[in-house]
Design a protein around this motif. Structure first.
Motif, PDB file in Angstrom:
ATOM      1  N   THR A   6     -22.980  36.931 -29.154  1.00  0.00           N
ATOM      2  CA  THR A   6     -21.723  36.568 -29.760  1.00  0.00           C
ATOM      3  C   THR A   6     -21.075  35.722 -28.948  1.00  0.00           C
ATOM      4  O   THR A   6     -21.576  35.148 -27.933  1.00  0.00           O
ATOM      5  N   TRP A   7     -19.994  35.182 -29.232  1.00  0.00           N
ATOM      6  CA  TRP A   7     -19.179  34.170 -28.575  1.00  0.00           C
ATOM      7  C   TRP A   7     -17.899  34.504 -28.099  1.00  0.00           C
ATOM      8  O   TRP A   7     -17.104  35.285 -29.015  1.00  0.00           O
ATOM      9  N   SER A   8     -17.320  34.219 -26.824  1.00  0.00           N
ATOM     10  CA  SER A   8     -16.044  34.082 -26.563  1.00  0.00           C
ATOM     11  C   SER A   8     -15.595  32.888 -25.685  1.00  0.00           C
ATOM     12  O   SER A   8     -16.525  31.994 -25.903  1.00  0.00           O
ATOM     13  N   VAL A   9     -14.326  32.999 -25.155  1.00  0.00           N
ATOM     14  CA  VAL A   9     -14.045  31.541 -24.388  1.00  0.00           C
ATOM     15  C   VAL A   9     -13.370  31.826 -23.433  1.00  0.00           C
ATOM     16  O   VAL A   9     -12.768  32.591 -23.142  1.00  0.00           O
ATOM     17  N   GLY A  10     -13.942  31.283 -22.192  1.00  0.00           N
ATOM     18  CA  GLY A  10     -13.164  31.223 -20.935  1.00  0.00           C
ATOM     19  C   GLY A  10     -12.426  30.260 -20.784  1.00  0.00           C
ATOM     20  O   GLY A  10     -12.469  29.122 -21.330  1.00  0.00           O
ATOM     21  N   LEU A  11     -11.494  30.196 -19.482  1.00  0.00           N
ATOM     22  CA  LEU A  11     -10.729  28.952 -19.091  1.00  0.00           C
ATOM     23  C   LEU A  11     -10.846  28.397 -18.205  1.00  0.00           C
ATOM     24  O   LEU A  11     -11.013  29.115 -16.721  1.00  0.00           O
ATOM     25  N   ALA A  12     -10.934  27.204 -17.814  1.00  0.00           N
ATOM     26  CA  ALA A  12     -11.172  26.323 -16.560  1.00  0.00           C
ATOM     27  C   ALA A  12      -9.771  25.576 -16.650  1.00  0.00           C
ATOM     28  O   ALA A  12     -10.023  24.417 -17.165  1.00  0.00           O
ATOM     29  N   GLY A  13      -8.891  25.691 -15.870  1.00  0.00           N
ATOM     30  CA  GLY A  13      -7.769  25.001 -15.775  1.00  0.00           C
ATOM     31  C   GLY A  13      -6.936  24.915 -17.115  1.00  0.00           C
ATOM     32  O   GLY A  13      -6.592  26.098 -17.731  1.00  0.00           O
ATOM     33  N   VAL A  14      -6.892  23.819 -17.937  1.00  0.00           N
ATOM     34  CA  VAL A  14      -6.111  24.131 -19.323  1.00  0.00           C
ATOM     35  C   VAL A  14      -7.112  23.587 -20.358  1.00  0.00           C
ATOM     36  O   VAL A  14      -6.811  23.310 -21.387  1.00  0.00           O
ATOM     37  N   ARG A  15      -8.283  23.934 -19.941  1.00  0.00           N
ATOM     38  CA  ARG A  15      -9.412  23.657 -21.005  1.00  0.00           C
ATOM     39  C   ARG A  15     -10.237  24.927 -21.176  1.00  0.00           C
ATOM     40  O   ARG A  15     -10.633  25.847 -20.420  1.00  0.00           O
ATOM     41  N   GLY A  16     -10.853  25.054 -22.471  1.00  0.00           N
ATOM     42  CA  GLY A  16     -11.564  26.164 -23.008  1.00  0.00           C
ATOM     43  C   GLY A  16     -13.025  25.799 -22.377  1.00  0.00           C
ATOM     44  O   GLY A  16     -13.319  24.876 -22.650  1.00  0.00           O
ATOM     45  N   ALA A  17     -13.930  26.810 -22.158  1.00  0.00           N
ATOM     46  CA  ALA A  17     -15.028  26.745 -22.014  1.00  0.00           C
ATOM     47  C   ALA A  17     -16.022  28.048 -22.908  1.00  0.00           C
ATOM     48  O   ALA A  17     -15.796  29.216 -22.481  1.00  0.00           O
ATOM     49  N   GLY A 333     -14.008  27.960  -7.122  1.00  0.00           N
ATOM     50  CA  GLY A 333     -13.977  27.070  -8.066  1.00  0.00           C
ATOM     51  C   GLY A 333     -12.871  25.928  -7.938  1.00  0.00           C
ATOM     52  O   GLY A 333     -11.807  26.136  -7.117  1.00  0.00           O
ATOM     53  N   SER A 334     -12.533  25.368  -8.978  1.00  0.00           N
ATOM     54  CA  SER A 334     -11.228  24.318  -9.116  1.00  0.00           C
ATOM     55  C   SER A 334     -10.842  24.186 -10.291  1.00  0.00           C
ATOM     56  O   SER A 334     -11.466  24.502 -11.439  1.00  0.00           O
ATOM     57  N   ALA A 335      -9.528  23.759 -10.418  1.00  0.00           N
ATOM     58  CA  ALA A 335      -8.924  23.494 -11.780  1.00  0.00           C
ATOM     59  C   ALA A 335      -8.124  22.397 -11.601  1.00  0.00           C
ATOM     60  O   ALA A 335      -7.178  22.136 -10.810  1.00  0.00           O
ATOM     61  N   THR A 336      -8.197  21.725 -12.776  1.00  0.00           N
ATOM     62  CA  THR A 336      -7.234  20.259 -12.898  1.00  0.00           C
ATOM     63  C   THR A 336      -6.153  20.258 -13.891  1.00  0.00           C
ATOM     64  O   THR A 336      -6.439  20.718 -14.919  1.00  0.00           O
ATOM     65  N   PHE A 337      -5.107  20.204 -13.603  1.00  0.00           N
ATOM     66  CA  PHE A 337      -3.712  20.195 -14.376  1.00  0.00           C
ATOM     67  C   PHE A 337      -3.204  18.956 -14.629  1.00  0.00           C
ATOM     68  O   PHE A 337      -2.812  18.261 -13.760  1.00  0.00           O
ATOM     69  N   PRO A 338      -2.633  18.699 -16.043  1.00  0.00           N
ATOM     70  CA  PRO A 338      -1.865  17.477 -16.075  1.00  0.00           C
ATOM     71  C   PRO A 338      -0.527  17.781 -15.330  1.00  0.00           C
ATOM     72  O   PRO A 338       0.039  18.852 -15.834  1.00  0.00           O
ATOM     73  N   CYS A 339       0.263  16.694 -15.143  1.00  0.00           N
ATOM     74  CA  CYS A 339       1.731  16.833 -14.766  1.00  0.00           C
ATOM     75  C   CYS A 339       2.373  15.559 -14.814  1.00  0.00           C
ATOM     76  O   CYS A 339       2.931  15.274 -13.631  1.00  0.00           O
ATOM     77  N   ARG A 340       2.133  14.908 -15.948  1.00  0.00           N
ATOM     78  CA  ARG A 340       3.095  13.834 -16.062  1.00  0.00           C
ATOM     79  C   ARG A 340       4.484  14.033 -16.342  1.00  0.00           C
ATOM     80  O   ARG A 340       4.837  14.028 -17.440  1.00  0.00           O
ATOM     81  N   ALA A 341       5.100  14.265 -15.275  1.00  0.00           N
ATOM     82  CA  ALA A 341       6.575  14.754 -15.659  1.00  0.00           C
ATOM     83  C   ALA A 341       7.565  14.186 -14.935  1.00  0.00           C
ATOM     84  O   ALA A 341       7.305  13.192 -13.805  1.00  0.00           O
ATOM     85  N   GLN A 342       8.922  14.044 -15.239  1.00  0.00           N
ATOM     86  CA  GLN A 342       9.996  13.202 -14.531  1.00  0.00           C
ATOM     87  C   GLN A 342      10.617  14.217 -13.676  1.00  0.00           C
ATOM     88  O   GLN A 342      11.022  15.530 -13.940  1.00  0.00           O
TER      89      GLN A 342
END
Length: 506
Positions: A6-17, A333-342
């Motif tokens: 069956t299937w599940s989902v892991g997380l890498a940063g803000v994306r699912g894998a 491992g590594s993780a990339t996060f968006p951060c386009r903030a003021q």
């Protein structure tokens, strides 16, 4: 030998894998072997799954059970795999038909009594499932509204493992979840609450219109925090794509508001000055979590009492502010996060923070310089607007008891200015003046040399860096958009320059 998938989902940063869960039951001493780089939480899921299966009324297989999580090289973290492991084990034991679970995606943590508990990161997980071609996902009931934000997939919300087993066995169907209409959001802080401070009100309007970073300096009670808290109310509501991005980050961080799964209002983050580097930009010893900068994506990051933050912590913001993303590296491992903030900084002019300003200040010149130098030059060079706020006088207080301009009126001007900028930058992929590269700004939208005289003299004297000169041009364009003129003139350039050099001249 029995094999089920069956299937599940892991997380890498803000994306699912996507993670394929395989269970093999073979003859041998009863034991459970879990492979595929599980962390401590995933390894402990074996005991949770065994207890949940037994307490739901089924028999856990007394055989050699091998559970594989693929891809094997990707670290698996969190309790969201529990439900998939339990269903795969029951399918391997022929309690459930293997065909019924082969293409199913299952997410959720199991209690020892078989109850399903909410987990973080359901939205990015479901997005990954849709991208991989899956058409049905089972999630905890408390996560069903969040999962229902994604189009193109059937969401089944379950409260217990028993409900899931009965559904897959064809005995009792779980109805597809229908997301309820979102509750209306309560009104946020209004700019009408701010008394006086015309310069500060003008600064937050310009910051909102162009997406510029802002530094507010002034004595206690001048209104720095009030102005910063009202900046998100001047920003336009998030569009669909931005709302999904922000909601995914909130889901992973565990800050998703209850009853409002889709975040449509720009966020506001205000960490305490004792925050560590990991708390501000992201990190952690186990699973890499987004920090306050990432949680403020598409919104506002407010650092009150900015000089009290460790200088090394503040300087970590420099690169992410330029790139709009931050990558956290760890040994596993590594993780990339968006951060386009003021970014909005606020500070007192000196350590004693006298409410009466310079007239009652007890600090020496050395103490003032040392206090102000806690904010590094390279960081301040990335701040477009620097505004000195005076103390609120009695006259301003009395004048402010009338009807100061509310946030709705200012937000309308901000929307008009942003629409003008979007029209001008059509075809470039840019939407805000603060995002325009300096070279493109000078070549594609040049300003008359006569209007730039003051800025060029400041550059020649060393009051402005080349980066600072480009930022003055960006602010000038924002001022022109607010004023409704096609090209910035000398007045807009002078005001932009004054907003940048005001602190230096104080």
């Amino acid at each position: 030998m029995a094999l089920a998938r069956t299937w599940s989902v892991g997380l890498a940063g803000v994306r699912g894998a996507m993670v394929e869960v395989e269970v093999d039951l073979a003859a041998g001493v009863p034991t459970v072997v879990l492979v595929g780089l599980p962390d401590a939480v995933v390894r402990q899921s074996v005991d949770r799954v065994r207890a949940a299966v037994v307490n739901t009324g089924y028999v856990f297989p007394l055989r050699r059970v091998t559970i594989g999580l693929s891809p094997a090289a990707m670290p698996k973290q969190g309790s969201g795999f529990d439900l998939a492991l339990a269903v795969a084990v029951l399918a391997g034991a022929e309690v459930l038909p293997a065909a019924a679970v082969r293409d199913l995606v299952l997410l959720g943590e199991l209690g020892l009594d078989g109850s399903l508990r909410a987990v973080r990161g359901v939205l990015p997980a479901v997005l990954a499932a849709v991208a991989a071609g899956h058409r049905c996902v089972v999630v905890p009931q408390d996560n069903a509204d969040e999962a229902g934000l994604v189009e193109g997939i059937e969401v089944l919300g379950a409260a217990t493992l028993g409900q899931v087993v009965a559904h897959l066995a064809g005995r009792t169907r779980i109805p597809a979840h229908v997301r309820a209409a979102p509750a209306p959001l309560p009104p946020g802080p209004d700019l009408a609450d701010v008394v006086g401070q015309a310069a500060g009100r003008r600064a937050v309007e310009v910051a909102a219109a162009g997406g510029h970073h802002l530094f507010l300096s002034g004595p206690p009670g001048a209104g720095k925090t009030m102005l910063a808290e009202r900046l998100p109310g001047l920003l336009p509501p998030l569009d669909e794509q931005a709302a999904l991005e922000v909601t995914a980050i909130a889901s992973i961080a565990g800050t998703l508001p209850p009853g409002a799964p889709l975040v449509t209002r720009p966020t506001f983050e205000s960490p305490h000055h004792s925050a560590t580097m990991a708390a501000l930009v992201g990190g952690g010893s186990g699973q890499i979590r987004p920090g306050a900068l990432c949680r403020a994506h598409r919104g506002v990051l407010f650092l009150d009492e900015a000089p009290e933050f460790p200088r090394t912590v503040l300087d970590t913001l420099r690169q992410p502010l330029e790139r709009g993303s931050v990558t956290i590296h760890r040994a596993n491992g590594s993780a990339t996060f968006p951060c386009r903030a003021q970014l909005v900084l606020a500070a007192n002019p000196c350590p004693c923070a006298s409410a009466a300003g310079d007239t009652a200040c007890t600090c020496s010149a050395l103490e003032r310089r040392r206090y102000q130098s806690r904010l590094s030059g390279p960081l301040l060079d990335r701040i477009d607007l620097r505004v000195e706020l005076p103390s609120v006088t009695r006259a301003a207080w009395l004048d402010g008891t009338g009807s100061p301009e509310p946030s709705a009126a200012v937000a309308a001007r901000v929307r008009t200015a942003r629409a003008t900028a979007v029209e001008r930058m059509a075809g470039t992929g840019l939407t805000l003046n603060s995002q325009v590269p300096g070279r493109l700004l000078r070549e594609r939208w040049p300003i008359a040399r006569g209007s730039l005289a003051l800025a060029e003299r400041a550059l020649e004297r060393g009051s402005l860096s080349v980066r600072g000169f480009d930022r003055v041009l960006r602010v000038a364009w924002t001022l022109a958009d607010l004023a409704g003129v096609s090209t910035p003139g000398a007045d807009q350039v002078a005001e932009a320059l004054g907003m940048r050099l005001q602190r230096a001249a104080a």
